[in-house]
Design an enzyme around this catalytic site. Structure first.
Site, PDB file in Angstrom:
ATOM      1  N   HIS A 333      25.040 -21.709  22.300  1.00 56.36           N
ATOM      2  CA  HIS A 333      24.286 -22.001  24.122  1.00 56.36           C
ATOM      3  C   HIS A 333      23.131 -22.514  24.473  1.00 56.36           C
ATOM      4  O   HIS A 333      22.493 -21.992  23.532  1.00 56.36           O
ATOM      5  CB  HIS A 333      24.927 -20.469  24.794  1.00 56.36           C
ATOM      6  CG  HIS A 333      26.528 -20.471  24.712  1.00 56.36           C
ATOM      7  ND1 HIS A 333      26.873 -21.708  25.651  1.00 56.36           N
ATOM      8  CD2 HIS A 333      26.691 -18.922  25.123  1.00 56.36           C
ATOM      9  CE1 HIS A 333      28.366 -20.738  25.096  1.00 56.36           C
ATOM     10  NE2 HIS A 333      28.155 -20.100  25.236  1.00 56.36           N
ATOM     11  N   CYS A 376      23.729 -26.967  25.236  1.00 56.34           N
ATOM     12  CA  CYS A 376      23.641 -27.148  27.010  1.00 56.34           C
ATOM     13  C   CYS A 376      21.976 -27.500  26.481  1.00 56.34           C
ATOM     14  O   CYS A 376      21.431 -26.601  26.199  1.00 56.34           O
ATOM     15  CB  CYS A 376      24.026 -26.220  27.507  1.00 56.34           C
ATOM     16  SG  CYS A 376      26.200 -26.829  27.926  1.00 56.34           S
TER      17      CYS A 376
END
Length: 501
Positions: A333, A376
């Site tokens: 992430h 991301c």
């Protein structure tokens, strides 16, 4: 009175610009600026310089730099490859290039020496010092290639009309370095009074043809050379030099017996989430980079501290010196300019990459260092039904600012940072098939490496592939983004085995 206030405001804004620029320049940058200003400022005053602000003050005192004309500083930042700082002066890399021919102040000689210093590795420097041992002071402590060049100038062994000492050592140490010097010597012959012709380019082209010199700016030669039109003052007459440094070798050396190490960090299980499909990515990366000849090491579910510790460990691995490159793939992430450990704490991408700079990891100096980040860079897209995202949503109150891609990549040469998405946006991951970006990257490497394509051409194809994809809802898209300071093409040798899939 109003006019005076306006002038004060302009002066304050200008000095603030200089302060912000100086804050972003490290010790090596200041040393490079000092060297490039050697022909403009008194050597005695330069020796007292401790910071970039000291240099700016000296340039302002001699009216080389003021609020109305900041081009010299823009040129200096361009020369030392601090392109991201140009925007603080209202310039871009392209704007500086356009104006160099009529406003450039750094002489061809000084450029040549700086170009040499940028291409002298630590090993080459040791060899050069050994060859020059009888010419150097016995108590002199070597710090850098720039220090050595400065010393040779001080001793009168090196000047713009006599570079023989450099030729003598470069013949032995590196033919690539010798080519830079030869290029400078040829350029000295190609002088032409720019006022004798209304069209500079036509005049220079005509002169080159008359001299029978290789026309560096011809379309057939452009991929091999960088062409710059510089101006210089000689005995009161404006003279144009057509000066072109060769790009020493068109591609990095990648044909050694050991290609390099490839680290894969695969974070799947977080405190509050699981990145389903990530193992598919890790397996595919491992197969593809093993096929390309790399020694692949995979690490799963690392905390932020584990990641930092791993980078420190690999920074000190001595075996890098026998390898051609270094690759690191991170699947996790992320947020703007950072990735998460499984403890949901952020690690700045710039911090990770800085472990492998030439100073921190000399074994990888002048070798390509590639970082592929699947994470991301924001939360600007909602989760679709069948397509997951690599965003994380813990408390972000500790994040005081966002970091752009170009702030993440070190200014130093030979780095490539390829992100799955542009700053501020999510990237997509299929819970069974893996992420769009990694699957496209692996697919294009297998397709295009056997065709002899370089890594930047391959990443352009990856961009096109990912940009064509849409989420099941048909409304969500993604665009990867690379940033790099590579100085040469990076072309993987074509494997003898067929692609893994």
């Amino acid at each position: 009175y109003c006019s005076s206030n306006m002038e004060d405001d302009v002066s304050l804004k200008f000095r603030q610009q200089l302060f912000l620029i100086s804050e972003n320049l490290v010790t090596e940058d200041v040393a490079a600026l000092k060297f490039l200003c050697t022909d403009l400022l008194h050597l005695r005053k330069l020796e007292g310089v401790k910071s970039a602000l000291d240099i700016f003050k000296l340039l302002m005192a001699l009216e080389y730099l003021n609020a109305e004309d900041t081009f010299l500083l823009a040129e200096l930042l361009y020369r030392i490859k601090c392109h991201s700082l140009l925007e603080k002066l209202g310039y871009t890399k392209e704007k500086v290039q356009e104006r160099l021919h009529d406003k450039g102040r750094v002489s061809p000689y000084r450029q040549m020496l700086y170009e040499l210093s940028e291409n002298i590795t630590n090993e080459m420097l040791k060899d050069i010092i050994f060859l020059l041992q009888n010419r150097l002071p016995k108590r002199w402590i070597t710090l850098s290639a720039l220090d050595l060049l400065t010393l040779l100038e001080k001793q009168g062994l090196l000047n713009k009309d006599n570079v023989q000492i450099l030729e003598d050592v470069c013949v032995t140490v590196s033919p690539d370095l010798l080519e830079i010097i030869e290029c400078y010597k040829k350029a000295k012959v190609l002088c032409y009074n720019i006022f004798s012709s209304p069209d500079v380019w036509t005049a220079v082209a005509k002169l080159l043809k008359e001299l029978g010199a290789l026309p560096s700016f011809c379309s057939t030669k452009i991929p091999k050379r960088r062409c710059v039109l510089l101006s210089s003052e000689q005995e009161g007459t404006a003279v144009a030099f057509f000066f072109s440094f060769p790009q020493n070798v068109t591609s990095y050396k990648m044909d050694g017996p050991h290609r390099g190490f490839c680290l894969i960090i695969n974070n799947v299980n977080f405190l509050n989430s699981q990145r389903k499909g990530s193992c598919k990515d890790a397996e595919q990366l491992e197969r593809v980079f093993t096929w390309l000849g790399l020694d692949v090491r995979t690490y799963t579910d690392l905390t932020s501290e584990d990641i930092r510790s791993l980078m420190q460990t690999w920074q000190h691995v001595q075996d890098h010196k026998d390898r051609n490159c270094f690759i690191c793939c991170i699947l996790s992430h992320g947020q703007s300019g950072a990735i998460y450990g499984t403890d949901e704490k952020l690690v700045l991408i710039r911090t990770l990459m800085s472990h492998f700079s030439a100073k921190q990891c000399p074994q990888l100096a002048a070798k390509p260092k590639l970082f592929f980040i699947q994470a991301c860079q924001g939360n600007k897209v909602q989760h679709p039904v069948y397509v997951d995202t690599d965003a994380q949503t813990p408390d972000l109150s500790s994040m005081q600012e966002s970091f752009s891609l170009f702030e993440s990549i070190p200014e130093e040469a030979d780095f490539l940072l390829s992100m799955a998405t542009v700053d501020g946006y999510v990237s997509f991951r299929h819970i069974k098939e893996g992420t769009w970006y990694i699957q496209a990257l692996c697919s294009k490497l297998q397709l295009l490496v056997p065709r002899g394509e370089d890594i930047l051409s391959i990443l352009t194809q990856v961009n096109e592939d990912v940009a064509r994809r849409v989420s099941p809802s048909g409304t969500k898209k993604q665009m990867p983004q690379p940033a790099y300071t590579l100085r040469r093409k990076l072309i993987f040798p074509i494997p003898t085995a067929p692609p893994p899939s």
